[in-house]
Design an enzyme around this catalytic site. Structure first.
Site, PDB file in Angstrom:
ATOM      1  N   HIS A   1      -7.052 -11.634   2.515  1.00 41.43           N
ATOM      2  CA  HIS A   1      -6.720 -12.680   1.529  1.00 41.43           C
ATOM      3  C   HIS A   1      -7.793 -12.814   0.456  1.00 41.43           C
ATOM      4  O   HIS A   1      -7.499 -12.877  -0.733  1.00 41.43           O
ATOM      5  CB  HIS A   1      -6.523 -14.033   2.231  1.00 41.43           C
ATOM      6  CG  HIS A   1      -5.254 -14.134   2.999  1.00 41.43           C
ATOM      7  ND1 HIS A   1      -4.869 -15.251   3.708  1.00 41.43           N
ATOM      8  CD2 HIS A   1      -4.251 -13.227   3.199  1.00 41.43           C
ATOM      9  CE1 HIS A   1      -3.704 -15.049   4.280  1.00 41.43           C
ATOM     10  NE2 HIS A   1      -3.313 -13.832   4.007  1.00 41.43           N
TER      11      HIS A   1
ATOM     12  N   LYS B   1      -1.790 -19.143   3.863  1.00 38.80           N
ATOM     13  CA  LYS B   1      -2.826 -19.746   4.691  1.00 38.80           C
ATOM     14  C   LYS B   1      -3.241 -18.783   5.784  1.00 38.80           C
ATOM     15  O   LYS B   1      -2.366 -18.050   6.265  1.00 38.80           O
ATOM     16  CB  LYS B   1      -2.329 -21.047   5.292  1.00 38.80           C
ATOM     17  CG  LYS B   1      -1.205 -20.828   6.275  1.00 38.80           C
ATOM     18  CD  LYS B   1      -0.236 -21.932   6.461  1.00 38.80           C
ATOM     19  CE  LYS B   1       1.020 -21.323   7.024  1.00 38.80           C
ATOM     20  NZ  LYS B   1       1.483 -20.065   6.580  1.00 38.80           N
TER      21      LYS B   1
ATOM     22  N   ARG C   1       1.321  -8.747  15.958  1.00 36.38           N
ATOM     23  CA  ARG C   1       0.070  -8.549  15.203  1.00 36.38           C
ATOM     24  C   ARG C   1      -0.974  -9.623  15.531  1.00 36.38           C
ATOM     25  O   ARG C   1      -2.168  -9.428  15.291  1.00 36.38           O
ATOM     26  CB  ARG C   1       0.325  -8.495  13.701  1.00 36.38           C
ATOM     27  CG  ARG C   1       0.973  -9.756  13.115  1.00 36.38           C
ATOM     28  CD  ARG C   1       0.124 -10.533  12.157  1.00 36.38           C
ATOM     29  NE  ARG C   1       0.851 -11.725  11.766  1.00 36.38           N
ATOM     30  CZ  ARG C   1       0.386 -12.962  11.901  1.00 36.38           C
ATOM     31  NH1 ARG C   1      -0.798 -13.182  12.414  1.00 36.38           N
ATOM     32  NH2 ARG C   1       1.114 -13.988  11.534  1.00 36.38           N
TER      33      ARG C   1
ATOM     34  N   ASP D   1      -4.209 -18.791  12.544  1.00 29.64           N
ATOM     35  CA  ASP D   1      -2.770 -18.755  12.346  1.00 29.64           C
ATOM     36  C   ASP D   1      -2.207 -20.132  12.686  1.00 29.64           C
ATOM     37  O   ASP D   1      -2.217 -21.055  11.878  1.00 29.64           O
ATOM     38  CB  ASP D   1      -2.200 -17.652  13.239  1.00 29.64           C
ATOM     39  CG  ASP D   1      -0.947 -17.073  12.672  1.00 29.64           C
ATOM     40  OD1 ASP D   1       0.046 -17.808  12.627  1.00 29.64           O
ATOM     41  OD2 ASP D   1      -0.958 -15.898  12.255  1.00 29.64           O
TER      42      ASP D   1
ATOM     43  N   ARG E   1       0.835  -1.209   0.000  1.00 26.65           N
ATOM     44  CA  ARG E   1       0.000   0.000   0.000  1.00 26.65           C
ATOM     45  C   ARG E   1       0.858   1.243   0.000  1.00 26.65           C
ATOM     46  O   ARG E   1       0.407   2.310  -0.403  1.00 26.65           O
ATOM     47  CB  ARG E   1      -0.888   0.010   1.256  1.00 26.65           C
ATOM     48  CG  ARG E   1      -2.161  -0.748   1.049  1.00 26.65           C
ATOM     49  CD  ARG E   1      -3.292  -0.229   1.903  1.00 26.65           C
ATOM     50  NE  ARG E   1      -4.412  -1.148   1.743  1.00 26.65           N
ATOM     51  CZ  ARG E   1      -4.767  -2.062   2.626  1.00 26.65           C
ATOM     52  NH1 ARG E   1      -4.140  -2.155   3.784  1.00 26.65           N
ATOM     53  NH2 ARG E   1      -5.773  -2.872   2.381  1.00 26.65           N
TER      54      ARG E   1
END
Lengths: 337, 337
Positions: B95, B113, B179, B192, B53
């Site tokens: 995603h 993933k 995060r 995760d 970004r």
């Protein structure tokens, strides 16, 4: 990386120094054989009598182990003046009745695990022993091993930080002819192998708030495998027990600051390791052992406890046995819900 | 005891032989860095572009990894003619949108993933890729490792007998500034670390009939730990994932005739062992590796798949990613029930 953390020493005293009790064996089966061998090899305890429903079995066991008195009825054991304490090694389904009968006869009792098939039965035994003023205990031998005294010290020291997770499993493949496949003897893994994982979870995390379990049948009448998640204020216990497969049979306690891992079979004498987050691993180094190397510790704890004028083990009090059976009751309730 | 059983060979071909694709990296974060390093070290794949970004982040990443084209918008990546395939390494929550945008632009996509945050999102990606005739895949790198190809062969050979149990956990302590503690990025362990255990359970046991899970919060907004029992026609999966503690991160598959154990971290390159009941242990001997030693296998599988004119990996098809996210959806539903 070596750790700066060092393990405490085991405080379990030499089993040979314990005061001598005169033991009677009730139910001359597999575990009774190992128990007597363990006493004879590692302690100065005296096994003076054995009782079975059949005189021939009692005599055979007595002969095999050099035991003086063989009784062809259980009652004859309970009324034998030469006996201080009865080791109840009959099938699970009879533990309660046999323990209560021994207590009623004024004998101390050490009952093979599980103390009874449910928490109510275990509480009855605890109440009866309290009222009669005799010792009663559950032979959850794992709890009495020197290894577990070190583990107990590690856990209560707080070095692992807040505990969030207990992982434990106990699986062993049994053939169909084994008594664990007999529904009349409370077959299936739960009261047998499962007792170890439930007791371990309770000893670390205390009473769970919620218990969820799911079962996989082995036969129409018998559970083959039970998996459970226990959730309490101090963490989760993730448990599995099965008679369908051999599993690693490891146990792990995970805290914020460190992890304690017990290789399989976790409930036997052997080693374990503490890994501190970012601080290396320290190992409790002990030769792996079998039942014969460890069953006697619960017996000598009983001997010391009775000699000290107390009626309950401080290592594995009856309330722990009742609480473990309460978990087992709730696992059963969850399965059938 | 040595076993008479011997392990099959891995069928994973040399990653350097795969046809070369021109890759663009979307989202230059931690995993993207490892992915590019893994490609550069182990394959002949070309990383030709990176998009972020912010132009500065893209340029910094391009400079660090010798990438020619740095784009300050994602759209510039999607319309870059030099790009064959986009590796989507943005946060989980993005995603789906980024995969759909890349597919709409006619690019192949390999998505970190989890493929999406839920099964519906994953199915949308699968449908869009099918309609557009482009390749789409989930970078569940574990499934593509040579070790897992051997595991897959062991499992499908039936040598373990009927499988009854999968035990898997993945726990790692994270500090509050990570995060994974950010609720706006779908924080917590489930999407995760939990993706690995859910995917592993699915790959062995297929779709479960029942899913039960319980959670332990880390903060008001974030799960700290999730423990789950999955029950299906072929067995139980007993799973745990946590960001509160380091856990052994092992995985075990227990069958009637044998047990396969993968030491922690099970999802990385490394060894595993098969123990046959009464028949000894045989070990797959592989040096433990990190992400850089393994992330490229999913990428070269994509390259080979596309080169062969196919649009989905045969090792980890999109249906597996959707099914894993369905398990995750059901874990979430169970937790909030």
């Amino acid at each position: 990386m070596t750790s700066t953390y060092s393990l405490p020493q085991s405080r379990v005293p030499d089993p040979r120094d314990a005061p001598t009790l005169r033991w009677a064996i009730l139910g001359p089966g597999w575990i009774a054989t190992r128990f007597v061998e363990s006493l004879h090899r590692n302690t100065s305890q005296q096994v003076v009598a054995v009782g079975s429903r059949t005189a021939a079995r009692a005599e055979q066991f007595a002969l095999a182990h050099g035991i003086e008195r063989a009784h062809g009825t259980y009652d004859a054991v309970f009324t034998d003046d030469a006996v201080d304490i009865v080791y109840v090694a009959t099938p699970h389904t009879e533990h309660r009745a046999h323990a209560l009968a021994a207590i009623a006869a004024g004998k101390h009792v050490l009952v093979e695990k599980p103390l009874a098939v449910d928490a109510a039965g275990a509480a009855e035994i605890a109440d009866a022993a309290g009222a009669a003023g005799v010792f009663a205990g559950e032979a959850m031998w794992t709890r009495f091993l020197p290894k577990f005294d070190v583990i107990e010290q590690v856990l209560s020291s707080g070095v692992l930080g807040p505990i969030h997770t207990v992982l434990a499993d106990h699986g062993e493949f049994f053939t169909r002819d084994h008594r664990i496949y007999d529904p009349t003897l409370a077959g299936g893994p739960l009261l047998d192998l499962g007792t170890y994982v439930a007791s371990f979870a309770y000893s670390v995390l205390g009473r769970p708030d919620t218990v969820y379990a799911t079962r996989r049948p082995a036969t129409e009448d018998i559970d083959g495998q039970i998996s459970a998640v226990l959730s309490g204020p101090d963490g989760h216990a993730v448990l599995n027990t099965t008679i369908l497969t051999d599993t690693p049979t490891t146990a792990t306690v995970c805290g914020r600051d460190g992890t304690l891992t017990i290789p399989g079979p976790f409930f036997m004498p052997g080693s374990f390791a503490v890994t501190m987050r970012g601080g290396g691993t320290v190992e409790y180094d002990e030769q792996p052992g079998l039942q014969v190397d460890g069953l006697h510790y619960a017996a000598v704890d009983a001997a010391r406890t009775i000699d000290a004028g107390r009626r309950e083990s401080s290592i594995h009090p009856l309330s722990d046995a009742v609480a473990t059976l309460d978990i087992i009751d709730r696992i059963r309730a969850s399965i059938s819900a």
